[in-house]
Design an enzyme around this catalytic site. Sequence first.
Site, mmCIF file in Angstrom:
data_model
loop_
_atom_site.group_PDB
_atom_site.id
_atom_site.type_symbol
_atom_site.label_atom_id
_atom_site.label_comp_id
_atom_site.label_asym_id
_atom_site.label_seq_id
_atom_site.Cartn_x
_atom_site.Cartn_y
_atom_site.Cartn_z
ATOM 1 N N GLU A 5 0.825 -1.212 0.000
ATOM 2 C CA GLU A 5 0.000 0.000 0.000
ATOM 3 C C GLU A 5 0.857 1.259 0.000
ATOM 4 O O GLU A 5 2.081 1.199 0.214
ATOM 5 C CB GLU A 5 -0.924 -0.006 1.212
ATOM 6 C CG GLU A 5 -0.173 -0.022 2.533
ATOM 7 C CD GLU A 5 -0.892 0.736 3.632
ATOM 8 O OE1 GLU A 5 -1.314 1.874 3.379
ATOM 9 O OE2 GLU A 5 -1.000 0.177 4.735
ATOM 10 N N LYS B 166 -3.541 -1.878 14.469
ATOM 11 C CA LYS B 166 -2.732 -0.900 15.208
ATOM 12 C C LYS B 166 -3.216 -0.785 16.656
ATOM 13 O O LYS B 166 -4.410 -0.687 16.910
ATOM 14 C CB LYS B 166 -2.784 0.451 14.497
ATOM 15 C CG LYS B 166 -1.990 0.429 13.188
ATOM 16 C CD LYS B 166 -1.753 1.797 12.645
ATOM 17 C CE LYS B 166 -2.529 2.143 11.418
ATOM 18 N NZ LYS B 166 -2.818 1.199 10.392
HETATM 19 N N1 PSU Z 1 0.029 0.297 8.439
HETATM 20 C C1 PSU Z 1 1.047 1.063 8.926
HETATM 21 N N2 PSU Z 1 0.899 2.423 8.863
HETATM 22 C C2 PSU Z 1 -0.203 3.017 8.298
HETATM 23 C C3 PSU Z 1 -1.262 2.205 7.779
HETATM 24 C C4 PSU Z 1 -1.077 0.847 7.878
HETATM 25 O O1 PSU Z 1 2.046 0.538 9.432
HETATM 26 O O2 PSU Z 1 -0.276 4.262 8.253
HETATM 27 C C5 PSU Z 1 -2.489 2.870 7.154
HETATM 28 C C6 PSU Z 1 -3.221 1.907 6.215
HETATM 29 O O3 PSU Z 1 -3.305 2.516 4.944
HETATM 30 C C7 PSU Z 1 -4.589 1.729 6.827
HETATM 31 C C8 PSU Z 1 -4.799 3.065 7.449
HETATM 32 O O4 PSU Z 1 -5.567 1.378 5.879
HETATM 33 O O5 PSU Z 1 -3.517 3.276 8.076
HETATM 34 C C9 PSU Z 1 -5.956 3.099 8.408
HETATM 35 O O6 PSU Z 1 -6.604 4.322 8.312
HETATM 36 P P1 PSU Z 1 -8.067 4.532 8.935
HETATM 37 O O7 PSU Z 1 -7.913 4.215 10.387
HETATM 38 O O8 PSU Z 1 -8.379 5.993 8.683
HETATM 39 O O9 PSU Z 1 -8.988 3.612 8.204
#
Ligand code: PSU
Length: 298
Positions: free
Chosen positions: A25, A159
């Site tokens: 990604e 996370k």
């Molecule tokens: N994994 C990481 N760092 C990130 C992400 C994933 O180590 O920044 C990103 C991914 O693109 C994931 C996003 O889809 O964080 C989540 O965002 P949200 O909570 O707004 O859906």
Amino acid sequence: MSAPMMLSDEVSAAQRDGRPVVALESTIITHGMPWPDNLETARMVEDEVRAAGAVPATIAVMGGAVRIGLPPDDLERLARADTVAKLSRADLAAAVAGGWTGATTVAATMICAHLAGIDVFATGGIGGVHRGAEDSFDISADLHELARTPVTVVAAGAKAILDLPKTLEVLETLGVPVIGYRTDDFPAFWSRRSGLAVPLRMDTPGQIAAAHRMRAALGLGGGQLVANPIPETDEISESEIAPLIEQAIRDTAGVSAKDVTPALLARIYDLTEGRSLTANIALVRNNARLAAAIAAAL
Ligand code: PSU
Ligand code: MN
């Protein structure tokens, strides 16, 4: 009308020859890590995939097309840019049609990978149910995408800034298989363990590949989440990171929607004096290696 999609030479050659491809990604590059570590990490992760015998396909939206695999110049352009949209399912089409430069989240990367016929995708940690979601309703579109798009996503769990028990509950409700790789404990991104049981466990890439194929054979649709713990030498213990996460949540009160995750990651970077980034880099590389092995098994 077919999707405007542009494959890098490296990815087209791999697909022509039937060699394994791993999707990566780009939101982690543009919104998850600071310059210049973001570019360096993106390159290291790609190299990790190559060293493991597969071809990396970093996905983004540029110049009115979905880009599957970015040549070095474009990767650097994306990493340096400071006005890049963070794209999920909701805004992917608007971004391509409008000719924006956009980075794909887990959800949007899954959609694009599937369009390109790529089955396996490596990231850091998926988005999930935020703490306080009972008031904010902030639940990442990543969870719904896992339920509907048939791509196997390798992550170090979700996370740890999230509400992990609620995230696992929603994944179960949505019918998403959550597979602990050589672990019975759901990993918590920077830490190896969350203390929560992981619903399924597999110990080889071959088992994960077989389960991926069987979902299609059974007509189940949707993907799988492979939860791969950060290597022991790189982890930040749960007891150390937990109070810093709470502090970061307090410090970013008022931030909403798409800005929540990037703001929390940036604040935790400051509070850990950069150690969260070192751990994040290590876990993504570890996920890239496992994803390459799963792609090869498929
Ligand atoms: N994994 C990481 N760092 C990130 C992400 C994933 O180590 O920044 C990103 C991914 O693109 C994931 C996003 O889809 O964080 C989540 O965002 P949200 O909570 O707004 O859906
Ligand atoms: Mn959100």
